[in-house]
Design an enzyme around this catalytic site. Structure first.
Site, PDB file in Angstrom:
ATOM      1  N   LYS A 114      40.517  20.103  35.220  1.00  0.00           N
ATOM      2  CA  LYS A 114      40.007  19.644  36.543  1.00  0.00           C
ATOM      3  C   LYS A 114      40.120  18.753  37.199  1.00  0.00           C
ATOM      4  O   LYS A 114      40.206  18.722  38.220  1.00  0.00           O
ATOM      5  CB  LYS A 114      38.053  19.294  35.137  1.00  0.00           C
ATOM      6  CG  LYS A 114      37.521  20.162  35.047  1.00  0.00           C
ATOM      7  CD  LYS A 114      35.890  19.283  34.932  1.00  0.00           C
ATOM      8  CE  LYS A 114      35.640  18.545  34.234  1.00  0.00           C
ATOM      9  NZ  LYS A 114      36.789  17.973  32.728  1.00  0.00           N
ATOM     10  N   ARG A 134      27.293  17.824  33.052  1.00  0.00           N
ATOM     11  CA  ARG A 134      27.722  17.539  31.350  1.00  0.00           C
ATOM     12  C   ARG A 134      26.286  18.335  30.466  1.00  0.00           C
ATOM     13  O   ARG A 134      26.873  18.892  30.099  1.00  0.00           O
ATOM     14  CB  ARG A 134      27.643  16.110  31.203  1.00  0.00           C
ATOM     15  CG  ARG A 134      29.073  16.084  30.386  1.00  0.00           C
ATOM     16  CD  ARG A 134      30.763  16.526  31.624  1.00  0.00           C
ATOM     17  NE  ARG A 134      31.671  15.437  29.736  1.00  0.00           N
ATOM     18  CZ  ARG A 134      32.402  15.454  30.483  1.00  0.00           C
ATOM     19  NH1 ARG A 134      32.688  14.885  32.023  1.00  0.00           N
ATOM     20  NH2 ARG A 134      33.122  14.607  29.593  1.00  0.00           N
ATOM     21  N   ARG A 140      48.464  14.121  27.627  1.00  0.00           N
ATOM     22  CA  ARG A 140      48.024  13.561  28.503  1.00  0.00           C
ATOM     23  C   ARG A 140      47.308  11.581  28.166  1.00  0.00           C
ATOM     24  O   ARG A 140      47.954  10.897  28.663  1.00  0.00           O
ATOM     25  CB  ARG A 140      46.331  13.891  29.570  1.00  0.00           C
ATOM     26  CG  ARG A 140      45.311  12.704  29.927  1.00  0.00           C
ATOM     27  CD  ARG A 140      44.361  13.522  30.273  1.00  0.00           C
ATOM     28  NE  ARG A 140      43.848  13.267  29.730  1.00  0.00           N
ATOM     29  CZ  ARG A 140      42.037  13.758  29.649  1.00  0.00           C
ATOM     30  NH1 ARG A 140      41.938  14.735  30.962  1.00  0.00           N
ATOM     31  NH2 ARG A 140      41.001  13.886  28.985  1.00  0.00           N
ATOM     32  N   ARG A 153      44.497   6.997  27.812  1.00  0.00           N
ATOM     33  CA  ARG A 153      43.160   6.613  27.709  1.00  0.00           C
ATOM     34  C   ARG A 153      42.752   6.341  26.047  1.00  0.00           C
ATOM     35  O   ARG A 153      43.303   7.101  25.051  1.00  0.00           O
ATOM     36  CB  ARG A 153      42.574   7.733  28.386  1.00  0.00           C
ATOM     37  CG  ARG A 153      42.835   7.668  29.705  1.00  0.00           C
ATOM     38  CD  ARG A 153      41.708   8.642  30.060  1.00  0.00           C
ATOM     39  NE  ARG A 153      40.665   9.929  29.432  1.00  0.00           N
ATOM     40  CZ  ARG A 153      39.909  10.228  30.349  1.00  0.00           C
ATOM     41  NH1 ARG A 153      40.260  11.546  31.059  1.00  0.00           N
ATOM     42  NH2 ARG A 153      38.568  11.147  29.720  1.00  0.00           N
ATOM     43  N   ARG A 168      34.510  15.392  22.022  1.00  0.00           N
ATOM     44  CA  ARG A 168      34.284  15.935  23.231  1.00  0.00           C
ATOM     45  C   ARG A 168      33.972  17.081  23.671  1.00  0.00           C
ATOM     46  O   ARG A 168      33.484  18.469  24.414  1.00  0.00           O
ATOM     47  CB  ARG A 168      35.738  15.046  23.577  1.00  0.00           C
ATOM     48  CG  ARG A 168      34.764  14.332  24.773  1.00  0.00           C
ATOM     49  CD  ARG A 168      36.116  13.002  24.416  1.00  0.00           C
ATOM     50  NE  ARG A 168      36.921  13.423  26.047  1.00  0.00           N
ATOM     51  CZ  ARG A 168      38.725  13.109  26.263  1.00  0.00           C
ATOM     52  NH1 ARG A 168      38.732  13.092  25.608  1.00  0.00           N
ATOM     53  NH2 ARG A 168      38.127  13.377  27.565  1.00  0.00           N
TER      54      ARG A 168
HETATM   55  P1  AMP Z   1      36.054  12.891  31.801  1.00  0.00           P
HETATM   56  O1  AMP Z   1      36.788  12.200  32.306  1.00  0.00           O
HETATM   57  O2  AMP Z   1      34.851  13.891  32.459  1.00  0.00           O
HETATM   58  O3  AMP Z   1      36.305  12.951  30.988  1.00  0.00           O
HETATM   59  O4  AMP Z   1      34.564  11.634  31.225  1.00  0.00           O
HETATM   60  C1  AMP Z   1      35.161  10.719  30.256  1.00  0.00           C
HETATM   61  C2  AMP Z   1      34.330   9.979  29.153  1.00  0.00           C
HETATM   62  O5  AMP Z   1      32.668   8.963  30.534  1.00  0.00           O
HETATM   63  C3  AMP Z   1      33.280  11.461  28.908  1.00  0.00           C
HETATM   64  O6  AMP Z   1      34.000  11.670  27.607  1.00  0.00           O
HETATM   65  C4  AMP Z   1      31.661  10.561  28.278  1.00  0.00           C
HETATM   66  O7  AMP Z   1      32.059   9.485  27.109  1.00  0.00           O
HETATM   67  C5  AMP Z   1      31.679   9.789  30.037  1.00  0.00           C
HETATM   68  N1  AMP Z   1      30.979  10.962  30.699  1.00  0.00           N
HETATM   69  C6  AMP Z   1      31.661  11.530  32.452  1.00  0.00           C
HETATM   70  N2  AMP Z   1      30.969  12.139  32.789  1.00  0.00           N
HETATM   71  C7  AMP Z   1      30.002  12.282  32.497  1.00  0.00           C
HETATM   72  C8  AMP Z   1      28.297  12.635  32.625  1.00  0.00           C
HETATM   73  N3  AMP Z   1      28.068  13.351  33.350  1.00  0.00           N
HETATM   74  N4  AMP Z   1      27.538  12.724  31.606  1.00  0.00           N
HETATM   75  C9  AMP Z   1      27.830  12.036  30.491  1.00  0.00           C
HETATM   76  N5  AMP Z   1      29.076  11.090  30.423  1.00  0.00           N
HETATM   77  C10 AMP Z   1      29.694  11.518  30.948  1.00  0.00           C
END
Ligand code: AMP
Length: 187
Positions: free
Chosen positions: A13, A88, A127, A133, A144
């Site tokens: 994404k 989410r 990654r 990360r 996740r």
């Molecule tokens: P991502 O970069 O989208 O994989 O997000 C990394 C982390 O940020 C996720 O594992 C969540 O802990 C948090 N996060 C990102 N977007 C959301 C969201 N829309 N709602 C809740 N937590 C989020």
């Protein structure tokens, strides 16, 4: 164009959103990036979010919605945006709909990138090595993926119900997947 990109962690994404930003000339709004920036800046919200993110859970709906509202209110988002990482869960779907209605900017399309789980785990391991990360450890990745299956997968069902979902095969070269996404977008 206002679009949502859906897909499991590691589905590509973020990479595809960045390409779409460059091609469509609209900002890439990633709630994960917004949260990571808040953590890095050491803001109170960032400090609150950090432990949840490190464990692979979802940060509270209120915190994320607040950040999102602030971001889409900025002038560069007037012409549209590519939303990555939001909604989410089903509650966030409703919050997004209400927000966009308030702004008079309805969503055009939700694009779901489909990638099998085995490939996801492989990609995230790559990654982790490249970006370091903290939430890319094997345990966090499992958490996740579980959160995704339980809470985020129903989001795609919601967009399907309202006739705004398109599904794209996310397996292949970046360029190939990008072309599939472009073909799937409304004219
Ligand atoms: P991502 O970069 O989208 O994989 O997000 C990394 C982390 O940020 C996720 O594992 C969540 O802990 C948090 N996060 C990102 N977007 C959301 C969201 N829309 N709602 C809740 N937590 C989020």
């Amino acid at each position: 164009m206002r679009l949502v990109l859906l897909g499991a962690p590691g589905s590509g994404k973020g990479t595809q959103a960045a390409r779409l930003r460059d091609t469509l000339g609209i900002p890439h709004v990633s709630t994960g990036d917004l949260l990571r920036a808040a953590v890095k800046a050491g803001t109170p919200l960032g400090m609150q979010a950090k432990s949840v993110m490190d464990a692979g859970g979802l940060v509270s709906d209120d915190i994320v919605l607040g950040m999102l509202e602030e971001r889409v209110a900025q002038v560069d988002a007037k012409a549209g945006f590519i939303l990555d990482g939001y909604p989410r869960n089903v509650a966030q779907c409703a919050a997004l709909e209400a927000l966009l209605e308030r702004l008079g900017q309805p969503l055009d399309v939700a694009v779901k990138l489909e990638v099998p789980n085995e490939l996801i785990v492989e990609r995230i391991a790559g990654r982790a090595a490249a970006e370091g990360r903290l939430d890319d450890t094997p345990e966090t990745v499992r958490a996740r993926l579980r959160v995704y299956a339980e809470q985020t997968a129903p989001v795609a069902d919601h967009f399907a119900e309202i006739g705004k979902l398109v599904t794209v095969d996310g397996v292949g070269e970046l360029d190939e997947v990008f072309q599939r996404i472009r073909k799937a977008l409304p004219a």
